[in-house]
Design a protein around this motif. Structure first.
Motif, PDB file in Angstrom:
ATOM      1  N   ALA A  79     -19.657 -18.659 -18.618  1.00  0.00           N
ATOM      2  CA  ALA A  79     -18.691 -17.654 -18.043  1.00  0.00           C
ATOM      3  C   ALA A  79     -17.148 -18.372 -18.440  1.00  0.00           C
ATOM      4  N   VAL A  80     -17.150 -19.309 -19.120  1.00  0.00           N
ATOM      5  CA  VAL A  80     -16.049 -20.666 -19.453  1.00  0.00           C
ATOM      6  C   VAL A  80     -15.429 -20.210 -20.722  1.00  0.00           C
ATOM      7  N   PHE A  81     -14.165 -20.037 -20.499  1.00  0.00           N
ATOM      8  CA  PHE A  81     -13.267 -20.277 -21.623  1.00  0.00           C
ATOM      9  C   PHE A  81     -11.563 -20.874 -21.577  1.00  0.00           C
ATOM     10  N   ASP A  82     -12.278 -21.904 -23.004  1.00  0.00           N
ATOM     11  CA  ASP A  82     -11.073 -23.066 -22.060  1.00  0.00           C
ATOM     12  C   ASP A  82     -10.273 -23.031 -23.652  1.00  0.00           C
ATOM     13  N   ILE A  83      -8.551 -23.564 -23.680  1.00  0.00           N
ATOM     14  CA  ILE A  83      -8.194 -24.459 -24.772  1.00  0.00           C
ATOM     15  C   ILE A  83      -6.912 -25.506 -24.686  1.00  0.00           C
ATOM     16  N   TYR A 100       5.418 -17.933 -29.491  1.00  0.00           N
ATOM     17  CA  TYR A 100       4.852 -17.658 -30.992  1.00  0.00           C
ATOM     18  C   TYR A 100       4.700 -16.208 -30.906  1.00  0.00           C
ATOM     19  N   GLN A 101       4.951 -15.396 -29.717  1.00  0.00           N
ATOM     20  CA  GLN A 101       4.968 -13.915 -28.885  1.00  0.00           C
ATOM     21  C   GLN A 101       3.527 -13.391 -29.456  1.00  0.00           C
ATOM     22  N   GLU A 102       2.270 -14.280 -29.312  1.00  0.00           N
ATOM     23  CA  GLU A 102       1.411 -13.236 -29.444  1.00  0.00           C
ATOM     24  C   GLU A 102       0.615 -13.544 -28.469  1.00  0.00           C
ATOM     25  N   TRP A 103      -0.741 -13.714 -28.664  1.00  0.00           N
ATOM     26  CA  TRP A 103      -2.467 -13.666 -28.349  1.00  0.00           C
ATOM     27  C   TRP A 103      -2.616 -14.673 -29.261  1.00  0.00           C
ATOM     28  N   VAL A 104      -3.632 -15.370 -28.052  1.00  0.00           N
ATOM     29  CA  VAL A 104      -4.766 -16.579 -28.870  1.00  0.00           C
ATOM     30  C   VAL A 104      -5.921 -16.858 -28.395  1.00  0.00           C
ATOM     31  N   ALA A 105      -6.804 -16.791 -29.399  1.00  0.00           N
ATOM     32  CA  ALA A 105      -8.222 -16.546 -28.075  1.00  0.00           C
ATOM     33  C   ALA A 105      -8.760 -17.888 -27.851  1.00  0.00           C
TER      34      ALA A 105
END
Length: 259
Positions: free
Chosen positions: A209-213, A197-202
């Motif tokens: 301190a853990v970030f997930d997707i 998609y040529q974009e940054w996704v949060a």
């Protein structure tokens, strides 16, 4: 500036400001928690993919037990919904007949509430506030008056690392924590590059301190993270920060140093 370059300008702008610490001290109280080896929070893991508080509320796992020679702490008022994870403080106890003037430098690796305390220190950190041969007497106090101040973190020989959290499940679920964040910086947000998609996704702050997707992109993973420090808000980009065949529990070193 292209995607496949570091935002070196952003990093360079941080450097002068991070040479200075906040010299104003705050008065509070500190205690220590039980630990069979005097190190940080035990790193026994759970099977919960979202919350792994038994490894420390920051989600650092073994890093949270041993970083900074195990001079670590749990905090409550300084927790800041997890953005306080990884912050460094000088803590000095106010019992002059027992304590050094220098005190101890600690890294925040956990959440903890005590009896009107700002710090629940590892046993090692608590004992290192004491004068020689006075640590046993200091331990007997249980809780002591202290003064503390925020100071820059400094990790000699380490670049910033991106750790794939142990509860990640390749290739469907990715959770990360950023380690060895030097200077006086708080990581506020992390985004992942979606090539399709040529974009940054949060990414979501799962806990600490853990970030997930879920459903992370295929291939090498590029990340950018927002830093709040003396220079204000800055985005730092790490291209190909995590390889395409990433593995849970592995920390991948970058070329980034914030100091």
């Amino acid at each position: 500036m292209g995607l496949y370059q570091y935002y070196l300008l952003s990093v360079m702008l941080l450097l002068p400001a991070l040479c200075y610490s906040h010299y104003t001290s705050t008065y509070s109280r500190a205690t220590y928690y039980g630990s069979p080896d005097s190190l940080g929070t035990p790193s026994t893991l759970t099977n919960d993919p979202v919350d792994d508080s038994s490894a420390g509320a920051c989600g650092f796992g073994e890093y949270g037990r041993t970083v900074n020679d195990a001079n670590v702490a749990g905090v409550s008022r300084l927790w800041k919904n997890g953005t306080g994870c990884g912050a460094c403080y000088q803590v000095r106890c106010k019992v002059p007949q027992l304590c050094t003037d220098y005190g101890v430098y600690v890294v925040v690796t956990d959440y903890g509430e005590g009896d009107k305390t700002d710090f629940i220190l590892s046993p090692r950190a608590y004992g290192r506030m004491a004068l020689p041969d006075k640590s046993a007497e200091l331990y007997s106090y249980g809780v002591v008056n202290v003064e503390f101040r925020r100071v820059p973190c400094w990790y000699k020989g380490y670049n910033l690392q991106f750790k794939v959290h142990e509860n990640s499940r390749y290739p469907h679920y990715l959770a990360i924590a950023i380690l060895y964040v030097a200077g006086q910086n708080d990581v506020l947000a992390v985004e992942i590059w979606q090539e399709d998609y040529q974009e940054w996704v949060a990414m979501r702050r799962a806990f600490g301190a853990v970030f997930d997707i879920s459903s992370p992109p295929e291939g090498a993973i590029s990340l950018r993270f927002q830093v709040s420090g003396s220079a204000g808000l800055t985005w730092v980009v790490a291209n190909n920060a995590i390889p395409s065949d990433w593995k849970a529990g592995v920390a991948y070193e970058s070329e980034i140093q914030l100091k």
